[in-house]
Design an enzyme around this catalytic site. Structure first.
Site, PDB file in Angstrom:
ATOM      1  N   TYR A  45       1.033  -0.937  -0.160  1.00 36.26           N
ATOM      2  CA  TYR A  45       0.201  -0.041   0.098  1.00 36.26           C
ATOM      3  C   TYR A  45       0.539   0.849   0.076  1.00 36.26           C
ATOM      4  CZ  TYR A  45      -3.210   3.476   1.859  1.00 36.26           C
ATOM      5  OH  TYR A  45      -4.427   4.534   1.421  1.00 36.26           O
ATOM      6  N   ASP A  82       9.319   2.868   0.050  1.00 37.15           N
ATOM      7  CA  ASP A  82       8.540   3.238   1.326  1.00 37.15           C
ATOM      8  C   ASP A  82       8.627   3.211   2.644  1.00 37.15           C
ATOM      9  OD1 ASP A  82       5.702   4.805   2.214  1.00 37.15           O
ATOM     10  OD2 ASP A  82       4.245   3.810   0.355  1.00 37.15           O
ATOM     11  N   LYS A 132       3.334   8.880   9.688  1.00 40.00           N
ATOM     12  CA  LYS A 132       3.387   8.181  10.943  1.00 40.00           C
ATOM     13  C   LYS A 132       4.490   9.264  11.670  1.00 40.00           C
ATOM     14  CE  LYS A 132       0.435   4.752   8.362  1.00 40.00           C
ATOM     15  NZ  LYS A 132       0.851   3.704   6.907  1.00 40.00           N
TER      16      LYS A 132
HETATM   17  C1  LIG Z   1      -0.125   5.055   6.004  1.00 40.10           C
HETATM   18  C2  LIG Z   1       0.820   4.330   4.487  1.00 40.10           C
HETATM   19  C3  LIG Z   1       0.311   5.236   3.439  1.00 40.10           C
HETATM   20  C4  LIG Z   1      -0.701   6.407   3.609  1.00 40.10           C
HETATM   21  O1  LIG Z   1       0.244   7.072   4.223  1.00 40.10           O
HETATM   22  P1  LIG Z   1      -1.098   8.375   4.802  1.00 40.10           P
HETATM   23  O2  LIG Z   1      -0.912   9.544   5.638  1.00 40.10           O
HETATM   24  O3  LIG Z   1      -2.197   7.448   5.207  1.00 40.10           O
HETATM   25  O4  LIG Z   1      -1.555   8.867   2.983  1.00 40.10           O
HETATM   26  C5  LIG Z   1       1.599   4.869   2.242  1.00 40.10           C
HETATM   27  N1  LIG Z   1       2.521   3.826   2.497  1.00 40.10           N
HETATM   28  C6  LIG Z   1       2.563   3.332   3.379  1.00 40.10           C
HETATM   29  C7  LIG Z   1       3.521   1.953   2.939  1.00 40.10           C
HETATM   30  C8  LIG Z   1       1.737   3.370   3.989  1.00 40.10           C
HETATM   31  O5  LIG Z   1       1.622   1.995   5.764  1.00 40.10           O
END
Ligand SMILES: *Cc1c(COP(=O)(O)O)cnc(C)c1O
Length: 425
Positions: free
Chosen positions: A142, A237, A265
């Site tokens: 994701y 990511d 995060k």
């Molecule tokens: C949570 C997440 C996102 C998206 O971040 P948001 O702040 O929810 O837009 C992108 N990549 C990874 C790996 C994530 O866990």
């Protein structure tokens, strides 16, 4: 009816599905959300006065535990000076400098407001730099909800069983190629089918949105080699893994270099912050220095920066945090595996550092296809049992269990004991 149930019933009239992000809805576990009133350390409290040991940690930011006094005080102090200026501030430079000193191969960084935005912008930078359009991602990873990334995405999308979202024009996803996690041959094949057209490979270095799937030995370094061979950039990511596996994230933990890294995060300590960062030559493409446009009214917001700076500084000055959370993770996995072996629970416990997952399948989980063999109906029963006993796990099989420095061995023992009760009942 509990107050949470009453409020949720009303919420559904005004907010789609009653929530502002799908996985909060408890839909996939056949229940309704507990409305949270406050949180402290490893504990959350709902509006009905129930107390939980929290294993979600706001989906990652709370590595020091909820409501950390130093972070809270920094936010209150910053707020006293005004909430936003839309102008350059000193604290943005401090945060940027700190992160460049902490994370390997990060020479420049741009702040945004979410992980979604960070990934969307990093991809634009990679495309601008390489003058190529195609992106290789992995099924079950994701990367936020921007159009081009909603292809075989994990997390909430996976739970809802929506392979692609409605409202995403096919053209927007046409340059997104999907490979199999932990399968270098699948990446090599995409490279050879799309010669000189791939701008970047984007990967969650530890996949943490299809449950938690560790990279097999050689997988990340293999991606590095394939990218170099094909003139593509490697994007880690690290929205979850950044500042969590280690101060320098997965690059440090696995010793593999990425060209671009995305954060979210932990970087905001609970405030809405994301960032993308990396090589000076690539980041120099970003406007106003370069020709890749990217902007944000609230980017680098002073209150959010105060929260992030404080949490990151604590992490830098307290290496013991990583020793603690990583060893808690090891303990949790070992105890859960022991419990499963003794009770015959049909589960596979995965994870690395403070990220774990209990997959409701007896089979090893190396990729998205394996993850999908999980018995989500049994997971839902387990989840409700744990919640009822005061253990708040993510309401989906395909999310991580997040540990923080505020958790104790006693918290873990109590959770494992309660899990044992479920499997022996
Ligand atoms: C949570 C997440 C996102 C998206 O971040 P948001 O702040 O929810 O837009 C992108 N990549 C990874 C790996 C994530 O866990």
């Amino acid at each position: 009816m509990t107050r949470s149930e009453q409020v949720f019933a009303e919420a559904q009239n005004y907010i789609p599905g009653g929530v502002n992000s799908p996985v909060r809805a408890f839909q996939s576990v056949g229940s309704t959300p507990r409305m949270i009133a406050r949180a402290d350390g490893a504990r959350m409290f709902d509006i009905d006065g129930r107390e939980y040991v929290d294993f979600v940690g706001s989906w990652g930011p709370m590595i020091l535990g909820h409501n950390h006094p130093a972070v809270r005080e920094a936010v209150v102090k910053a707020a006293a000076n005004g909430l936003s200026f839309g102008a350059a501030t000193e604290i943005e430079v401090e945060v940027a400098k700190l992160i460049c000193s902490m994370v390997p191969n990060v020479e420049m960084i741009r702040m945004v407001n979410s992980g979604t935005e960070a990934v969307m912008s990093a991809i634009r930078a990679a495309r601008g730099f390489t003058k190529r359009n195609r992106i290789i991602k992995f099924a079950g990873c994701y990367h936020g909800h921007s159009d081009a990334m909603l292809v075989k995405a994990g997390s909430g999308v996976m739970t809802s069983g929506i392979p692609d979202s409605a409202g995403v024009p096919a053209a927007c996803a046409a340059d997104t190629l999907t490979a199999v996690y932990n399968d270098l041959a699948s990446v090599e094949e995409l490279f050879s089918q799309n010669k000189d057209e791939v701008a970047a490979v984007i990967v969650e270095p530890v996949a943490a949105n299809m449950g938690v799937v560790e990279p097999a030995p050689g997988f990340l370094s293999g991606l590095r080699e394939l990218c170099d061979k094909n003139g593509a950039l490697l994007i880690f990511d690290e929205v979850i893994t950044g500042f969590r596996l280690a101060l320098g994230g997965a690059q440090e933990y696995y010793g593999v270099r990425a060209d671009l890294v995305t954060f979210g995060k932990i970087i905001g300590a609970g405030m809405p912050v994301g960032a993308y960062a990396g090589r000076r030559d690539v980041m120099s493409m970003i406007s106003p220095k370069g020709s890749v446009y990217q902007a944000g009214t609230l980017s680098g917001n002073p209150v959010a920066m105060a929260a992030g700076l404080t949490q990151l500084t604590i992490l830098k000055e307290t290496p013991a945090v990583y020793e603690k959370v990583n060893s808690l993770g090891d303990t949790f996995r070992a105890e859960m595996r022991k419990m499963a072996a003794e009770t015959g629970a049909p589960v596979t416990v995965t994870g690395v550092g403070s990220l774990s997952c209990v997959f409701f399948t007896p089979n090893p989980v190396k990729n998205y296809t394996d993850a999908k063999t999980s018995d989500t109906a049994l997971f839902a029963k387990y989840f409700l049992h744990m919640l009822d006993k005061g253990f708040y796990f993510a309401p989906s099989q395909f999310e991580a269990i997040f540990l923080s420095a505020a958790h104790t061995k006693e918290d873990l023992d109590a959770a494992v004991k309660t899990a044992r009760e479920f499997f022996t009942a």
